[in-house]
Design a protein around this motif. Structure first.
Motif: not given
Length: 83
Positions: A2-10, A48-61
């Protein structure tokens, strides 16, 4: 996972060829780097290149973002060196 944290890098590149080269440089790492706490997804649309990173916690994100930005930077530097 379960990954409640995510960011999109474009990133937008000067050409589709450059974006394609960056994508191809990073793509092999997607399956190799994923762990128990983070996952990543990569897509390209034209220049455009997009990376989406998802993580279980903010440290991992944070760690995942640092990893993918570093890999993208190396790919960009390598492409620039070919010019």
């Amino acid at each position: 996972m379960t990954a409640p944290h995510q960011t999109h890098l474009t990133a937008e590149y000067d050409s589709t060829d450059q974006a394609r080269a960056i994508e191809r440089s990073i793509r092999p790492e997607i399956d190799d780097i994923e762990g128990d706490r983070t996952t990543a997804r990569l897509c390209r649309n034209g220049q455009h290149v997009e990376l989406t990173v998802k993580a279980t916690d903010l440290v991992a994100l944070r760690a995942g973002i640092n990893t993918w930005l570093t890999l993208r930077g190396v790919a960009e530097d390598s492409f620039a060196g070919l010019q």
